[in-house]
Write a protein that holds these residues in place. Structure first.
Motif, mmCIF file in Angstrom:
data_model
loop_
_atom_site.group_PDB
_atom_site.id
_atom_site.type_symbol
_atom_site.label_atom_id
_atom_site.label_comp_id
_atom_site.label_asym_id
_atom_site.label_seq_id
_atom_site.Cartn_x
_atom_site.Cartn_y
_atom_site.Cartn_z
ATOM 1 N N VAL A 93 89.921 -71.349 -29.347
ATOM 2 C CA VAL A 93 91.097 -70.632 -29.862
ATOM 3 C C VAL A 93 91.256 -69.338 -29.081
ATOM 4 C CG1 VAL A 93 92.174 -69.603 -31.884
ATOM 5 C CG2 VAL A 93 90.683 -71.578 -32.154
ATOM 6 N N ALA A 94 92.475 -69.073 -28.636
ATOM 7 C CA ALA A 94 92.780 -67.825 -27.928
ATOM 8 C C ALA A 94 93.860 -67.073 -28.693
ATOM 9 C CB ALA A 94 93.244 -68.103 -26.503
ATOM 10 N N ASP A 95 93.652 -65.777 -28.827
ATOM 11 C CA ASP A 95 94.653 -64.929 -29.460
ATOM 12 C C ASP A 95 95.745 -64.627 -28.434
ATOM 13 O OD1 ASP A 95 96.183 -63.043 -30.705
ATOM 14 O OD2 ASP A 95 94.574 -61.615 -31.079
ATOM 15 N N VAL A 96 96.908 -65.217 -28.621
ATOM 16 C CA VAL A 96 98.046 -64.987 -27.715
ATOM 17 C C VAL A 96 99.212 -64.388 -28.492
ATOM 18 C CG1 VAL A 96 97.405 -66.741 -26.017
ATOM 19 C CG2 VAL A 96 98.731 -67.410 -28.040
ATOM 20 N N GLY A 97 98.897 -63.650 -29.550
ATOM 21 C CA GLY A 97 99.940 -63.005 -30.333
ATOM 22 C C GLY A 97 100.667 -61.941 -29.528
ATOM 23 N N THR A 98 101.812 -61.550 -30.019
ATOM 24 C CA THR A 98 102.624 -60.562 -29.322
ATOM 25 C C THR A 98 103.388 -59.740 -30.353
ATOM 26 O OG1 THR A 98 104.305 -60.277 -27.603
ATOM 27 C CG2 THR A 98 104.606 -62.121 -29.106
ATOM 28 N N ALA A 109 96.553 -69.997 -29.114
ATOM 29 C CA ALA A 109 96.522 -71.125 -28.189
ATOM 30 C C ALA A 109 95.319 -71.993 -28.556
ATOM 31 C CB ALA A 109 96.406 -70.634 -26.747
ATOM 32 N N LEU A 110 95.524 -73.303 -28.678
ATOM 33 C CA LEU A 110 94.496 -74.212 -29.174
ATOM 34 C C LEU A 110 94.140 -75.247 -28.102
ATOM 35 C CD1 LEU A 110 96.028 -74.952 -32.717
ATOM 36 C CD2 LEU A 110 94.404 -73.148 -32.105
ATOM 37 N N GLU A 111 92.831 -75.442 -27.915
ATOM 38 C CA GLU A 111 92.339 -76.482 -27.003
ATOM 39 C C GLU A 111 91.219 -77.248 -27.706
ATOM 40 O OE1 GLU A 111 90.354 -77.128 -22.557
ATOM 41 O OE2 GLU A 111 90.873 -75.101 -23.252
ATOM 42 N N PRO A 112 91.551 -78.390 -28.354
ATOM 43 C CA PRO A 112 90.495 -79.181 -29.019
ATOM 44 C C PRO A 112 89.576 -79.809 -27.985
ATOM 45 C CG PRO A 112 92.605 -80.322 -29.096
ATOM 46 C CD PRO A 112 92.882 -78.969 -28.512
ATOM 47 N N GLU A 113 88.266 -79.812 -28.283
ATOM 48 C CA GLU A 113 87.280 -80.351 -27.349
ATOM 49 C C GLU A 113 86.712 -81.687 -27.814
ATOM 50 O OE1 GLU A 113 85.207 -76.790 -25.075
ATOM 51 O OE2 GLU A 113 84.804 -76.651 -27.230
ATOM 52 N N LEU A 182 90.744 -73.127 -21.284
ATOM 53 C CA LEU A 182 90.356 -71.876 -21.941
ATOM 54 C C LEU A 182 88.854 -71.620 -21.865
ATOM 55 C CD1 LEU A 182 92.540 -71.980 -25.212
ATOM 56 C CD2 LEU A 182 92.977 -70.688 -23.108
ATOM 57 N N ALA A 183 88.066 -72.665 -21.634
ATOM 58 C CA ALA A 183 86.605 -72.501 -21.640
ATOM 59 C C ALA A 183 86.132 -71.508 -20.587
ATOM 60 C CB ALA A 183 85.926 -73.859 -21.437
ATOM 61 N N ALA A 184 86.879 -71.368 -19.504
ATOM 62 C CA ALA A 184 86.462 -70.465 -18.437
ATOM 63 C C ALA A 184 86.735 -69.004 -18.777
ATOM 64 C CB ALA A 184 87.198 -70.826 -17.146
ATOM 65 N N HIS A 185 87.412 -68.761 -19.898
ATOM 66 C CA HIS A 185 87.817 -67.384 -20.233
ATOM 67 C C HIS A 185 87.211 -66.909 -21.551
ATOM 68 C CE1 HIS A 185 90.888 -67.630 -17.080
ATOM 69 N NE2 HIS A 185 91.145 -68.847 -17.529
ATOM 70 N N LEU A 186 86.180 -67.565 -22.028
ATOM 71 C CA LEU A 186 85.623 -67.190 -23.324
ATOM 72 C C LEU A 186 85.211 -65.717 -23.348
ATOM 73 C CD1 LEU A 186 83.408 -70.310 -24.156
ATOM 74 C CD2 LEU A 186 85.604 -69.686 -25.174
ATOM 75 N N GLU A 187 85.643 -65.009 -24.376
ATOM 76 C CA GLU A 187 85.227 -63.629 -24.598
ATOM 77 C C GLU A 187 85.245 -63.395 -26.101
ATOM 78 O OE1 GLU A 187 88.349 -60.523 -24.044
ATOM 79 O OE2 GLU A 187 89.223 -62.009 -22.699
ATOM 80 N N PRO A 188 84.265 -62.664 -26.624
ATOM 81 C CA PRO A 188 84.054 -62.602 -28.078
ATOM 82 C C PRO A 188 85.238 -62.056 -28.865
ATOM 83 C CG PRO A 188 82.172 -61.688 -26.883
ATOM 84 C CD PRO A 188 83.245 -61.911 -25.883
#
Length: 790
Positions: A93-98, A109-113, A182-188
Motif C-alpha cells: 500500500v502506498a499513500d498517494v493522497g493529495t 495505491a494498491l499492489e496485491p502480491e 511498489l516493492a522497490a520503494h518500500l519506506e516505513p
C-alpha cells in the motif's frame, strides 16, 4: 371538574388530583378550537426545534464512535509497521493522497502480491493498473467542471465506488488505484507491505485543558437550547391567563388553575417531542448532504443513545410543568381576571445575583491549577459554567425592567415600544435570553481558545517568504529535469533543488548523525554562506542548530568513512559508505530556511557526489509561488504527479496546530452553526407568537389612523432595546467566565476585543435578520379585519 372551593372527594389521593388537573389542561390544549391548536402548535414548534438539537447532541457520541471505528478498520500505513516478507496474503500500500484547494483527498495505491491479499473495507475487488475506485463525492467532483484540474492529476479510469463501510463521511474524497513495482520503494512512513487492514490505536493521554475545553463547549452549546425550550412552553401566556380566570369563576382554586396551565404546557411539550423527533429524522437524512467545516457524516451514524433519548423524552415535559408553575408563582388568578394588568411588583435582585456568585464559587477552587495539577473536577466545572450562564437568564429580566422603567419621551414609535416593554418586560427578556446565553458562552470560549492557542500551535521553522511549497521526489527520479519542469509550471517564480540524506558514523545505530545536501552552487548559497564555490567542491557547515549535539569536526576528518542512510533499530537503511574527501571547505549556516532547522553537515556539489550515493538521497525542490494566480498550487501538484506518481507535494505553513485541539475547535464551529440555526428559527417562532398575541391591538391602532411605518418601527425598537441590554450583560458575563477559565488553566488573561465584538455582532445580526423576517407577517396583521372576533 372538582366542586367549588377545589375540594376533591375523599379517598382520592393528592397524586390523583395532580393527574386530573394536568389531564384537564391537556384537554384544553387539544380541544380549544383553532385558537388552542394554534397556541399548541407554536409551543410545539419551539420545543420541537430544541428537542431536535438535543437528539442530535445525544447522537454525536455514536457518530464519533462510528467514524473512529471506520477509520481504524481501514488503517494501513502507520509509523510502526513491522517489516514482513512477501507472501500470497500480502499487499503493498502506498499513500498517494493529495490536496485539492481546501479539501484533503485520501488516496491509496494498491499492489496485491497474492490471491489472498487483504481487500480494503468498502471494495469488492482490487482495481487494475490504470483503474481506480472512488468515493461518491470524489466521483461527483471529478465529473464536474470545478474538478478539471484534479482530473488531470487522477487520470485513471473509474471502475467502481467505495461503499459506505470504507468511508468516514458522506462527503469524504477518497480513492484506491491499482499499481505495480511498489516493492522497490518500500519506506516505513509512506509505502508498506501489510497482511491485514485495521489497527488498534493505543490509549491517548488525556490533557486536562482539552477535557476542560470539551466540557465547556458542550455546556455552552446546550444551554441556549434549554433556554429556548423553557421560553417556548410559555407561549400564549396572556390568553392562557384569561382562561385561568374563567376556571376560577366556575369554582377551581388557585392551585388547580396553575396545575391546569401546567398540563396545557405539557401537552405542547409532548407534541413538541413528536415534532422534534420528526425534525431530527429530517435533519438526519439531510446530514448526508451537508458538509460543515469540512466535516460530514452518513445518516446511519446519527443514532441517538436510547438512554439519552429517553432522558430527553422525560425531561422536556417535566421541565414544561415546572417552568409553568414557576412562572405563575407570583400571579394572582381571580374569578374576574388576572392581577397582572396592575403595576407589577418589582423583581428582586438578591437571589438573581446568587446564581452567578455560586457559579464562581464552584470554579474558584480550580483557579491556578493549570494542566500540571491533575484533572479539573468535571462536576464543578459543569455546575459552575451552568450557574453562570443561568445567571444571565435570571439577571436579564431585572435589567430590562429597571432600564425600561426609566425610558421616556421620544417619537411615537419609541413611546409605543417603551410602553409595551414596561407592561411586559419579562416577555421581552425571554425572547433574547437564548441569544444572551449563547453570546456569553461564545465570548468565554473565544477567550479560552485564544488563550491556550499558543500551547497547541507550534512554529514549523519554515520561512514561507522563501518558499511556499516543497516537492519530495523518489530517489530514482533525476532531480535536475524534474526541477526544470516544476520551475516551468505556470505560477512558479523560483525553484531550488537539493538531494538530501543523513550521514552516520556507523552503519547501524550511529552515535553521530549529520546531514548531506547536494545541489549546485546557486542552490547551496541559499542555505549557507560559502567562501567560494565551484562544481566539485564539498563544504562542511559548522555551528548549525541541527548539529548542536554532533562533533562535526570529527566527522570532517579526511579519509573517514561515513554511512549515508544508516540503519536505526528495526528500520533498515541503505547504509551506503562515503569517504570524506580532502579539501573540504568550511561554511557557515544561514538562519533556517529549510524545514524547521538551519542546514548543517556536508554540502556537496553534483560533480563531487559519487553515483553510488544516489539511491540513498531524496530529491527536494522548494518552490516560490505567485499566490495571485488562481489554483497555482493545484498546477504544481499536477506537475509533480506527472513527473512521478509517488512524488509528494507539500504545502508550507509557518505554524501547525495539534490535531486534537483542532478537532475540538472544528466541533465547536459545527455545533455553533447548528445552535445559531436553532436560535434564528426559535426567535422567529417566538416573534410570530408575540405578534399573534397583539393582533387586535395592532388592528385597533391601524383603525384609529396609526401609520404602519410607525408600528413597524415600534416592533424594531421592542426588539432592539432588550437585545442591546442582553448583549451588554452577555459581554460582562462572558468576559468574567473567560477570565476565570483562563486563570484555571494557568494562562495569562488577555481579551481579544475584536473577537468580543464579533461574537456580539453575530448575536445582533441573528436578531436583526429574524426581526426583518417577521415584518411581512406584521404588515398582514395590521389590518382592520383583525378586529373581527368569533
Amino acid at each position: 371538574m372538582t366542586p367549588r372551593g377545589g375540594r376533591r372527594p375523599r379517598g382520592r389521593s393528592r397524586a390523583w388530583g395532580w393527574a386530573h388537573d394536568l389531564a384537564l389542561g391537556v384537554r384544553f390544549a387539544v380541544t380549544g378550537g383553532r385558537e388552542g391548536w394554534t397556541r399548541a402548535l407554536l409551543t410545539a414548534t419551539g420545543v420541537g426545534l430544541g428537542v431536535a438539537l438535543l437528539l442530535l447532541t445525544t447522537a454525536l457520541p455514536n457518530a464519533l464512535e462510528v467514524r473512529h471505528q471506520r477509520e481504524e478498520a481501514r488503517t494501513d500505513i502507520t509509523f510502526n509497521n513491522e517489516p514482513i516478507a512477501e507472501a500470497d496474503d500480502t499487499l503493498i500500500v502506498a499513500d498517494v493522497g493529495t490536496d485539492f484547494r481546501d479539501d484533503t483527498v485520501r488516496g491509496r495505491a494498491l499492489e496485491p502480491e497474492g490471491p489472498r491479499a487483504p481487500l480494503p473495507p468498502g471494495l469488492e475487488e482490487f482495481p487494475a493498473v490504470g483503474e481506480m475506485v472512488v468515493s461518491p463525492a470524489l466521483r461527483e467532483l471529478l465529473e464536474s467542471d470545478s474538478g478539471a484540474l484534479l482530473r488531470e492529476r487522477l487520470p485513471d479510469r473509474i471502475t467502481g465506488t467505495i461503499a459506505e463501510s470504507g468511508l468516514i463521511g458522506a462527503h469524504e474524497l477518497a480513492f484506491y488505484r491499482g499499481a505495480e513495482g511498489l516493492a522497490a520503494h518500500l519506506e516505513p512512513s509512506r509505502i508498506v507491505r501489510i497482511d491485514h487492514f485495521g489497527a488498534q490505536r493505543g490509549p491517548v493521554d488525556s490533557d486536562p485543558v482539552l477535557v476542560l475545553l470539551i466540557l465547556v463547549v458542550f455546556v455552552v452549546l446546550l444551554m441556549p437550547v434549554a433556554v429556548f425550550i423553557a421560553a417556548a412552553v410559555r407561549f400564549g401566556g396572556e390568553r392562557r391567563d384569561r382562561r385561568l380566570a374563567a376556571l376560577r369563576l366556575v369554582g377551581a382554586d388557585g392551585g388547580m388553575t396553575r396545575r391546569t396551565a401546567a398540563g396545557e404546557a405539557m401537552a405542547g411539550a409532548v407534541l413538541g417531542l413528536v415534532l422534534g423527533a420528526g425534525f431530527f429524522l429530517i435533519g438526519r437524512q439531510l446530514a448526508g448532504t451537508a458538509k460543515v467545516y469540512r466535516i460530514s457524516v452518513f445518516p446511519s451514524y446519527l443514532d441517538p443513545s436510547p438512554l439519552l433519548a429517553l432522558l430527553v423524552g422525560v425531561t422536556v415535559p417535566a421541565a414544561a410543568v415546572l417552568v409553568t408553575l414557576f412562572a405563575l408563582r407570583g400571579v394572582a388568578i381571580e374569578p374576574l381576571g388576572v392581577v397582572r394588568t396592575a403595576k407589577p411588583t418589582r423583581r428582586r435582585l438578591w437571589w438573581r445575583l446568587l446564581l452567578p456568585v455560586a457559579g464562581l464559587a464552584m470554579l474558584y477552587p480550580m483557579i491556578g491549577q493549570g494542566r500540571g495539577n491533575g484533572d479539573f473536577n468535571q462536576y464543578l466545572v459543569t455546575g459552575g459554567v451552568v450557574l453562570l450562564l443561568v445567571g444571565v437568564t435570571a439577571l436579564l429580566p431585572w435589567i430590562v425592567e429597571t432600564v425600561v422603567a426609566r425610558l421616556g419621551a421620544g417619537s411615537v414609535s419609541w413611546q409605543l415600544a417603551v410602553r409595551r416593554l414596561q407592561l411586559s418586560s419579562g416577555t421581552a427578556a425571554r425572547m433574547v435570553n437564548g441569544i444572551a446565553v449563547a453570546v456569553a458562552g461564545a465570548i468565554a470560549l473565544q477567550m479560552l481558545f485564544a488563550g491556550v492557542d499558543d500551547d497547541y500551535t507550534q512554529s514549523t521553522g519554515r520561512d514561507v517568504t522563501w518558499a511556499q511549497m516543497e516537492v519530495v521526489l523518489p530517489s530514482e527520479v533525476a532531480l535536475a529535469p524534474a526541477a526544470g519542469k516544476l520551475r516551468d509550471t505556470e505560477g512558479v517564480k523560483a525553484a531550488h533543488a537539493f538531494s538530501e540524506g543523513y550521514l552516520g558514523d556507523r552503519a547501524m545505530t550511529p552515535d553521530l548523525v549529520t546531514m548531506m545536501t547536494v545541489g549546485d552552487c546557486t542552490a547551496l548559497r541559499e542555505i549557507a554562506e560559502l567562501p567560494s564555490c565551484g562544481d566539485g567542491d564539498v563544504f562542511a557547515v559548522r555551528g548549525a542548530e541541527w548539529d548542536a549535539g554532533a562533533d562535526v569536526g570529527k566527522l570532517v576528518e579526511p579519509g573517514r568513512k561515513l554511512y549515508l542512510d544508516p540503519a536505526y533499530e528495526r528500520v533498515a537503511g541503505l547504509a551506503v559508505p562515503w569517504t570524506v574527501p580532502r579539501g573540504v571547505k568550511a561554511a557557515t549556516p544561514r538562519d533556517g530556511l529549510l524545514p524547521g532547522i538551519d542546514r548543517g553537515g556536508f554540502l556537496v556539489t553534483p560533480k563531487a557526489m559519487p553515483a553510488a550515493l544516489a539511491p540513498a538521497l531524496t530529491g527536494h525542490t522548494y518552490l516560490r509561488l505567485d499566490e495571485s494566480l488562481p489554483d497555482v498550487r493545484e498546477r504544481v501538484r499536477n506537475t509533480a504527479v506527472a513527473i512521478d506518481p509517488l512524488a509528494q507535494p507539500l504545502d508550507w505553513a509557518a505554524t501547525e496546530r495539534q490535531g486534537r485541539f483542532d478537532t475540538i475547535r472544528t466541533g465547536l464551529f459545527v455545533g455553533a452553526a447548528c445552535v445559531l440555526a436553532l436560535i434564528g428559527a426559535s426567535l422567529l417562532v417566538s416573534q410570530l407568537e408575540q405578534l399573534r398575541e397583539r393582533r387586535k391591538l395592532l388592528s385597533s391602532l391601524v383603525a384609529f389612523g396609526t401609520r404602519r411605518r410607525t408600528l413597524s418601527l415600534s416592533v424594531l425598537w421592542q426588539t432592539a432595546v432588550p437585545i442591546a441590554l442582553g448583549l451588554v450583560l452577555a459581554s460582562v458575563v462572558g468576559l468574567t467566565l473567560g477570565t476565570v477559565l483562563l486563570k484555571m488553566t494557568g494562562t495569562p488573561v488577555a481579551v481579544d476585543w475584536a473577537g468580543v465584538l464579533l461574537m456580539t455582532g453575530i448575536g445582533a445580526a441573528v436578531v436583526l435578520v429574524v426581526t426583518l423576517a417577521s415584518l411581512p407577517p406584521l404588515l398582514r396583521l395590521m389590518r382592520p379585519e383583525g378586529l373581527r372576533t368569533e
